[in-house]
Structure formats: C-alpha cells, structure tokens
Design an enzyme around this catalytic site. Structure first.
Site, PDB file in Angstrom:
ATOM      1  N   GLU A 168       0.819  -1.212   0.000  1.00  0.00           N
ATOM      2  CA  GLU A 168       0.000   0.000   0.000  1.00  0.00           C
ATOM      3  C   GLU A 168       0.857   1.267   0.000  1.00  0.00           C
ATOM      4  O   GLU A 168       0.824   2.072   0.942  1.00  0.00           O
ATOM      5  CB  GLU A 168      -0.952  -0.011   1.196  1.00  0.00           C
ATOM      6  N   GLU A 366      -4.958  -8.960   0.285  1.00  0.00           N
ATOM      7  CA  GLU A 366      -5.626  -8.759   1.569  1.00  0.00           C
ATOM      8  C   GLU A 366      -7.120  -8.610   1.341  1.00  0.00           C
ATOM      9  O   GLU A 366      -7.554  -7.925   0.416  1.00  0.00           O
ATOM     10  CB  GLU A 366      -5.145  -7.491   2.289  1.00  0.00           C
TER      11      GLU A 366
END
Length: 473
Positions: A168, A366
């Site tokens: 991220e 995720e």
C-alpha cells in the site's frame, strides 16, 4: 451451488513485520516510522496497544508456522522490517541477529510447506531516514532502499520466490501529507505526490536489480486500489469517479504495470502545483522495469458524487476538488469497523483489471473483516464462533471465483490476517485473525471457527454458496 477452486489457486493469509514481531531484540536507533508515531502519540492507539509487543512473533513464530501448517495455508505474506535490518542505514551494516531471524522464519515456512512472500517495506521506513532526509522526499533514500533490496535478495533470493517492494505505497503520505490526520500532521499536497512518484521510481529500480540478479522468482508491489462507484449515471458523477480513480488508483497502476503515467494525470499535477519533476532518464527506467505481478488489497467500495462547491482560493490541493464522498442509503455495514460490506468489489475490480491491464498477473493480497469484542462469541469449548467472518470470506470468494471463470488473471486469495494483530490507531480493537491472540496471557494463540472452516476450504477446494440471483453475468 459449489465453486471448484483451481488447483494452483493461492489460499493464504497475510501480516507484516511491524504488526506482529514486537520489539524483542530491537536496538537503539532502529525505530520505524510506526514505532516513532506510537512513541509520539500512544494515546491515539486503542487502549495504548502498539508495536512494542504486537503478537510477539519474534519469539513465537514457530507456534504460528505450526498453526499455518495445520490450517493448510498455501502461502504466507509478511514483510522484512527495514528499520530492524540494519544498525547503520548509510553504511549498510546488517543487524545479523535480525537477519538470522528472517532466515529462520523462511526455513520454518518452507519446512511446513507454506510458500513465503515478502514485502521490503510495509510502512517500516526507518525513523532515522525520516529525520535526516525527510523520508521518501529524498532520492538518496531511494538509493539506500535499492541497496537494502540488493542485500536482501542476495541473502534470501534462493528460497523466497515472491517479492514486493511496498505494501500500500500510497497510504502513509495520504494520511500524513494529504489528509494530515496522522503524526506528524504535516499538510503538504506536493510532498504527497512526490512520495507517490518516488515509490514508483524505487520500485522500478528494485525491479531492475532483481532482474539483473537472475533470481528464479518474480517481483511486484502490493496496491490498495478502491473500486470506485459513481452515485449516478450523470456525466458529472461519472467524472467524479474518473478523477478519483486517476488520482488514487492509476497513479500507481499505470506506471508500475504499463510503464508510463496517464497524460491526464500529469496535466492535473502541473495544473494543481503538485508536479514532481521527473527526469527523462527516470521515466525511461520506469518504462523499462515494470512489475511481474501485483497484489491487490480489497476491503470496501468507494462511492463518490460530483463536487457541489467551487474550490476555495488558497486552499491546499486535495483530490476532493474533483469529487465528494457519497453515502449510499441502506448499505450493508461492518459496524465495528465503520466500513461498507460489498462483496461485488471482487468481481468488479477483477473486471477493471482485465479491461485496463489485460496482461497483468495478480492476486488478492488482503481481504478481511475486523470485529470488536470477539470474545463474546466464545462457545462452551472455548472457540470463538466467528461465523460473520466465514460469511464475509465466503461471499467475497464467490465473486472472485466468478471473475476467474469470466477470464480474470487472478492467482488467488489471501486473508487479512493470519492472527489478530496490531494496526495503526485501531491497535487490537478490531480483530481480523483466523487465530486469536490473548493479550492477557503472554499472547497465547487459539484457532477460531473460521480457521477450521478455512482449513476445510483449502483441503477440499470447494466453496459452497447460496444460489443467489444477483450473481454477475
């Protein structure tokens, strides 16, 4: 109805170094950005829990790997903590005790039949490099990151076949410099875009090093794009969604996968004084060193509508210049976390990737559901009956497997997280794990009902779902 799960489809789980390891063995001067934030503002972390102990993975990793093997995880993704890996970041002096820990974890995973996947940075930028060089504002930090990657590949590249530069990469600078809601609370939109660019450049340079090393594996990045939905079919709402996608998703997707930035994005950066001044040599390096694959984190949809107000003169740039958030009436919610539950994001994101990046190999890195006060669902045998998590996984997997049937190049699904773990501000308030962590009993582990369900899913490779009429066609 049943979905058959392809034989090589990843069914794993994820975590990170800083969220699990704890500070056991950490030396003075090895703070990460997250460690520094926790030390500066422990009051914003729920009940004061932070990375100091986390799940004590440093000391209990063998127990965790044994549980992974019991559940049958095909893959486990975590990170190497850059701030712990060196005792001297400039001269690249390795902390041999920490480096040996990483080696031991890799060996333990391989012996258990669990494929390791490693990120080089999961928010673990060394505080020393923040203090000295303003972190990712500096190209010298990129140089140091590349050399860190080179050493890591040399030590572990024979055993680890799946690498990622960042997890991220947009998050830290968005929370700190764009929104200014996290320590050190500096609003600086131009720095936000500069950090975005420098992480793209760092990824390209690390890809170049990895390819030059001839390693028998692949390298990519973990992104967290948000599947964005406009409020309506109006051209104004459609434009709002387009701008959101451009500024938050394609700002990484396009250079990492296609090797170039959208011209429209570059024009917006110049127009809004967030221009990052790339050189022709840097853009060529980005063009020539695209990623092998991507991990894609998916939790909730993003809903937007057209901006109703003129942008105030003198206001620092923010992408909300081009959109407003839209609160969909009647949406299904995870009220513990405050996030919308919308499993269709899995299918819609898969089709987005298929349409825009048809040659990209990717997997869901995720997806998961946090729940408050999970202990209240403990049955008479002491097992947490987290049926809500089972249903969450089931529905998201259903839409993902439907996308695979439709031709998406998705390689698998990884749950966040393997165990409950600490996370920014949330600490242990919302639990995400297949495995429970007992904060009052030396971080003792116990499998939840979802762990046993996931084990059956992995073993039988059959997903049983309701035959719903709203499946995507």
């Amino acid at each position: 109805m049943n979905y058959s799960i392809p034989e090589n489809f990843i069914l794993g789980a994820a975590a990170s170094a800083w969220q699990t390891e704890g500070w056991s063995g950490k030396q003075a001067g090895q703070d990460s950005y997250l460690d520094a934030w926790y030390e500066a503002e422990p009051f914003v972390w729920h009940q004061g829990y932070g990375p100091a102990v986390a799940t004590d993975f440093m000391n209990q990793y063998k127990t965790d790997v044994r549980l992974m093997a019991e559940i049958g995880l095909t893959h486990y993704r975590t990170s190497i903590n850059w701030s712990r890996f060196f005792t001297d970041y400039e001269n690249l002096v390795v902390d041999e005790a920490y480096a040996q820990h990483i080696s031991d974890v890799i060996n333990e995973l391989l012996e258990a039949g669990v494929e390791p996947m490693f990120c080089l940075e999961h928010y673990e930028l060394p505080k020393a490099l923040m203090d000295r060089y303003d972190g990712w504002s500096s190209k010298h930090v990129i140089d140091l990151f590349v050399e860190y990657a080179r050493i890591v590949f040399e030590r572990y590249g024979d055993r680890v076949k799946h690498w990622f530069t960042f997890n991220e990469p947009i998050v830290v600078q968005t929370r700190v410099y764009l929104d200014a809601i996290r320590w050190p609370h500096e609003q600086n939109s131009k720095k936000w875009m500069l950090w975005n660019y420098h992480k793209v450049l760092a990824t390209a340079r690390v890809v170049e090093v990895y390819k030059a090393g001839g390693y028998a594996g692949r390298i990519g990045c973990i992104l967290n794009p948000e599947m964005v939905y406009p409020r309506s079919s109006s051209k104004e709402d459609q434009a709002a969604a387009h701008y959101y996608d451009l500024l938050y998703n394609r700002v990484f997707f396009d250079p990492l996968v296609l090797g170039q930035y959208p011209e429209e994005l570059l024009a917006l950066c110049r127009e809004n004084d967030i221009w990052f001044e790339p050189t022709s040599e840097e853009l060529a390096l980005i063009r020539e060193n695209t990623v092998d694959f991507l991990g894609v984190n998916q939790y909730y949809p993003k809903r937007v509508k057209a901006q109703r107000f003129a942008w105030a003169e003198g206001q620092p740039f923010h992408p909300t210049k081009y959109y407003e958030e839209f609160d969909l009436p009647g949406k299904q919610m995870n009220n513990s976390r405050g996030w919308e539950i919308y499993p269709s994001i899995m299918y819609d994101m898969a089709m987005y990737l298929t349409e825009n990046y048809p040659d990209l190999d990717w997997f869901v890195a995720e997806n998961g559901m946090g729940q408050m006060d999970e202990q209240r669902f403990t049955d008479e045998t002491g097992v947490i009956q987290d049926t809500y998590r089972i249903e969450f996984i089931r529905e998201h997997l259903r839409y993902l497997l439907k996308a695979v049937e439709a031709g998406a190049r998705c390689e698998g699904y990884m749950l966040w997280a393997f165990t409950d773990c600490v996370s920014p501000m949330n600490a242990f308030k919302n639990r995400y794990g297949l495995v429970s962590i007992d904060l009052e009993n030396q971080r003792a582990r116990s499998k939840k009902a979802s762990a046993n369900w996931y084990a059956t899913l992995i073993r039988e490779r059959q997903l049983q779902v309701a035959d719903l009429s709203d499946e995507p066609k």
